[in-house]
Design a protein around this motif. Sequence first.
Motif, short mmCIF file in Angstrom:
data_model
loop_
_atom_site.label_atom_id
_atom_site.label_comp_id
_atom_site.label_asym_id
_atom_site.label_seq_id
_atom_site.Cartn_x
_atom_site.Cartn_y
_atom_site.Cartn_z
N ILE A 65 0.82 -1.22 0.00
CA ILE A 65 0.00 0.00 0.00
C ILE A 65 0.85 1.27 0.00
O ILE A 65 0.62 2.18 -0.81
N PRO A 66 1.85 1.42 0.88
CA PRO A 66 2.64 2.67 0.85
C PRO A 66 3.31 2.92 -0.49
O PRO A 66 3.32 4.05 -0.98
N GLY A 67 3.88 1.88 -1.08
CA GLY A 67 4.55 2.05 -2.37
C GLY A 67 3.57 2.39 -3.48
O GLY A 67 3.86 3.24 -4.35
N ILE A 68 2.40 1.76 -3.49
CA ILE A 68 1.40 2.05 -4.52
C ILE A 68 0.91 3.48 -4.40
O ILE A 68 0.75 4.20 -5.40
N VAL A 69 0.66 3.94 -3.17
CA VAL A 69 0.21 5.31 -2.97
C VAL A 69 1.29 6.30 -3.39
O VAL A 69 1.00 7.35 -3.99
N CYS A 78 -3.67 15.20 -3.36
CA CYS A 78 -2.59 14.32 -2.90
C CYS A 78 -2.68 14.06 -1.40
O CYS A 78 -2.43 12.94 -0.94
N TYR A 79 -3.05 15.09 -0.63
CA TYR A 79 -3.18 14.89 0.81
C TYR A 79 -4.35 13.96 1.12
O TYR A 79 -4.27 13.13 2.03
N GLY A 80 -5.44 14.09 0.36
CA GLY A 80 -6.56 13.17 0.54
C GLY A 80 -6.17 11.73 0.26
O GLY A 80 -6.56 10.81 0.99
N ILE A 81 -5.40 11.50 -0.81
CA ILE A 81 -4.93 10.14 -1.12
C ILE A 81 -4.05 9.61 0.00
O ILE A 81 -4.17 8.45 0.42
N SER A 82 -3.17 10.46 0.51
CA SER A 82 -2.26 10.03 1.59
C SER A 82 -3.03 9.67 2.85
O SER A 82 -2.76 8.65 3.50
N GLN A 83 -4.01 10.49 3.22
CA GLN A 83 -4.78 10.22 4.43
C GLN A 83 -5.61 8.95 4.30
O GLN A 83 -5.73 8.17 5.25
N TYR A 84 -6.17 8.73 3.12
CA TYR A 84 -6.93 7.49 2.93
C TYR A 84 -6.02 6.27 3.03
O TYR A 84 -6.40 5.25 3.61
N SER A 85 -4.82 6.35 2.46
CA SER A 85 -3.91 5.21 2.52
C SER A 85 -3.52 4.90 3.96
O SER A 85 -3.41 3.73 4.35
N GLN A 86 -3.32 5.93 4.79
CA GLN A 86 -2.99 5.69 6.19
C GLN A 86 -4.17 5.05 6.93
O GLN A 86 -3.98 4.16 7.76
N TRP A 87 -5.37 5.52 6.63
CA TRP A 87 -6.56 4.88 7.23
C TRP A 87 -6.67 3.43 6.80
O TRP A 87 -6.99 2.54 7.59
N LEU A 88 -6.41 3.16 5.52
CA LEU A 88 -6.51 1.80 5.01
C LEU A 88 -5.46 0.89 5.66
O LEU A 88 -5.75 -0.27 5.97
N VAL A 99 0.53 9.15 -6.17
CA VAL A 99 0.70 10.58 -5.93
C VAL A 99 1.69 11.17 -6.94
O VAL A 99 1.46 12.25 -7.51
N GLY A 100 2.80 10.47 -7.16
CA GLY A 100 3.76 10.96 -8.14
C GLY A 100 3.19 11.02 -9.54
O GLY A 100 3.46 11.96 -10.30
N LEU A 101 2.37 10.02 -9.89
CA LEU A 101 1.75 10.00 -11.21
C LEU A 101 0.80 11.18 -11.38
O LEU A 101 0.78 11.83 -12.42
N PHE A 102 0.00 11.44 -10.35
CA PHE A 102 -0.96 12.56 -10.45
C PHE A 102 -0.23 13.88 -10.65
O PHE A 102 -0.66 14.72 -11.44
#
Length: 432
Positions: free
Chosen positions: A355-359, A413-423, A363-366
């Motif tokens: 999960i951390p690597g995929i996120v 990007c912050y929304g994606i990061s926060q969701y990944s931490q929740w997941l 984020v980098g792709l976006f």
Amino acid sequence: MSDTHSHSVAFVRTETLPQLPPPASEAGVVKWMRENLFSSIPNSILTLVSLYVIFQLVTGAFPWIANGIWNTNSLAECREILDGATGACFSVITERWNQLLFGFSYPSEFYWRPGLAFLLLFVAAAPVMFFDLPRKLLLFTAIYPFLAYWLIWGGTIYTPLFALLGIIIGYLVYARFVKDSFAMGFFGGVIAAFIAWFIGGYIVGAIAPAEPFLEAVQSRDMGGFMLNMTLGVVCVSLSLPLGIVLALGRQSDMPIIKWICVVFIEFIRGVPLITLLFVANVVLAYFLPPGTTFDLILRVIIMITMFSAAYIAEVIRGGLAALPKGQYEAADSLGLDYAQAMRLIILPQALKISIPGIVNVAVGLFKDTTLVSVISMFDLVGMIRGPILSSTDWNGVYWELFMAASVLFFVVCYGISQYSQWLERRLATDHR
């Protein structure tokens, strides 16, 4: 003697004393600051230096933001109102917000269409992101990509319908042959889907009505942050399953499949994304038959998806390598075939580790979608560098525009990061 004995017995309290509050240094903000900001002499020095830098930045930027002008029609009017005082000209945002979000060619009367597609994105993503929602909502998730395409680009509804039909036919072929062989099912499904799309293209050209349900919008009219969101959502959604396939193919026992995946991953990872974008813009047209038109956005989506999938494949391969061999042996002991073992045992654990690597890749792709501005696509950065700054009204406004772009990208990007931490916390079953 009795009096002496009675005086020598210690007093025993009959009720419990109330609890005393903790010391001031062991509770509340003081405790947090002592443990996190002033836990040692070096940390204390760094904290003081950081506070000084933050103070200088805030005191320097606050007057510029507080004195900002929001209601003028040009930079000259902003400077006339400021009359030499320090202040930002935020009027460029309020006056050109539609170009920043939708580009300068997308018809203004159709802004509701990408806006509705953006709102429906949250509805479609909800059952995938949150496990507690009813699984029936996944039906709308499957339909959403074709609905969003029709809303944004418009035209006849038969195009997304035949695209959806090709996906259904490909899945049916995959489900039929995957029991015999995973490779046969996968490649058979892909071939069946492409055949259905090829036939559907001819049918659409023959039966498409003269008056479409929604007026068509050309890809060259797409722009602004809408283009960045479209490229980011589509490419991330496509690169994840493609990256899983490449990671599994790289670990395959079949030499041809393995080496195709290895060559693809290593070649794509060794080439800069900007080079692939130039290939999509210029070189790819030379490999098409004369007179063939291939949508530029589709070409860019293919290249960015390939680029992202190669990196995601390596991330997932690391997750697969991190699993102990006993997990594979457990799947074999249960009598599961390759597809069942991967779907039920191996991939769920590998994806959780990855999960951390995929996120990080997502984020980098976006953020990398802004590179399309170098091939004359007017995304958010392309709009700022091109039509807005080249106009005589706003030539010279830089900080305000790029600050607005930074805020938009930061929110996503912050929304994606926060969701990944929740997941990650939700899936941390091994620590419960």
